[in-house]
Design a protein around this motif. Structure first.
Motif, mmCIF file in Angstrom:
data_model
loop_
_atom_site.group_PDB
_atom_site.id
_atom_site.type_symbol
_atom_site.label_atom_id
_atom_site.label_comp_id
_atom_site.label_asym_id
_atom_site.label_seq_id
_atom_site.Cartn_x
_atom_site.Cartn_y
_atom_site.Cartn_z
ATOM 1 N N LYS A 220 48.491 41.549 45.946
ATOM 2 C CA LYS A 220 47.166 41.214 45.438
ATOM 3 C C LYS A 220 46.384 40.432 46.481
ATOM 4 O O LYS A 220 46.884 39.516 47.096
ATOM 5 C CB LYS A 220 47.322 40.382 44.173
ATOM 6 N N TYR B 235 41.161 38.737 43.616
ATOM 7 C CA TYR B 235 41.471 39.716 42.575
ATOM 8 C C TYR B 235 42.596 39.207 41.678
ATOM 9 O O TYR B 235 43.501 38.526 42.128
ATOM 10 C CB TYR B 235 41.930 41.041 43.185
ATOM 11 N N SER C 168 45.227 40.745 38.383
ATOM 12 C CA SER C 168 45.709 41.985 37.765
ATOM 13 C C SER C 168 45.582 41.884 36.261
ATOM 14 O O SER C 168 45.940 40.879 35.667
ATOM 15 C CB SER C 168 47.174 42.217 38.127
ATOM 16 N N LEU D 90 43.170 46.099 38.978
ATOM 17 C CA LEU D 90 42.589 44.935 39.628
ATOM 18 C C LEU D 90 41.281 44.550 38.967
ATOM 19 O O LEU D 90 40.464 45.401 38.636
ATOM 20 C CB LEU D 90 42.344 45.220 41.107
ATOM 21 N N ILE E 258 38.101 41.520 39.389
ATOM 22 C CA ILE E 258 37.554 40.495 40.282
ATOM 23 C C ILE E 258 37.664 39.130 39.623
ATOM 24 O O ILE E 258 37.295 38.947 38.470
ATOM 25 C CB ILE E 258 36.090 40.803 40.641
#
Length: 91
Positions: A5, A9, A11, A17, A19
């Motif tokens: 990652k 970002y 998860s 992903l 932001i």
């Protein structure tokens, strides 16, 4: 490495992903300070004064982390997923 990652970002629960707006703002500040002429040490001190943790969660940023961020192809617009050369595509 490609699956790791990037800073800015997060998860989602389904692995996509998303932001992280707070981290995205930090990346933008770093580029703004750098383009304004600030050196890596001054940027690190500025981040520390604002109590912004590094991508690894440490309270202090180091010059190497900032340099890597500034030259990371994912941040400067050179990233292509599954890069291939023209010769590989012709096979």
């Amino acid at each position: 490495m490609a699956a790791r990652k990037c800073y800015w970002y997060d998860s989602s629960s389904d692995g996509k992903l998303m932001i992280n707006l707070a981290e995205a703002a930090v990346v933008a500040w770093i580029f703004q300070w750098y383009l304004a002429g600030d050196n890596l040490g001054k940027i690190a001190v500025g981040l520390e004064k604002q109590n912004i943790a590094s991508p690894t969660g440490k309270p202090k940023w180091n010059r190497e982390a900032i340099d890597k961020l500034l030259s990371n192809e994912k941040y400067i617009g050179k990233f292509c997923f599954r890069k291939r050369s023209v010769l590989e595509l012709r096979k």
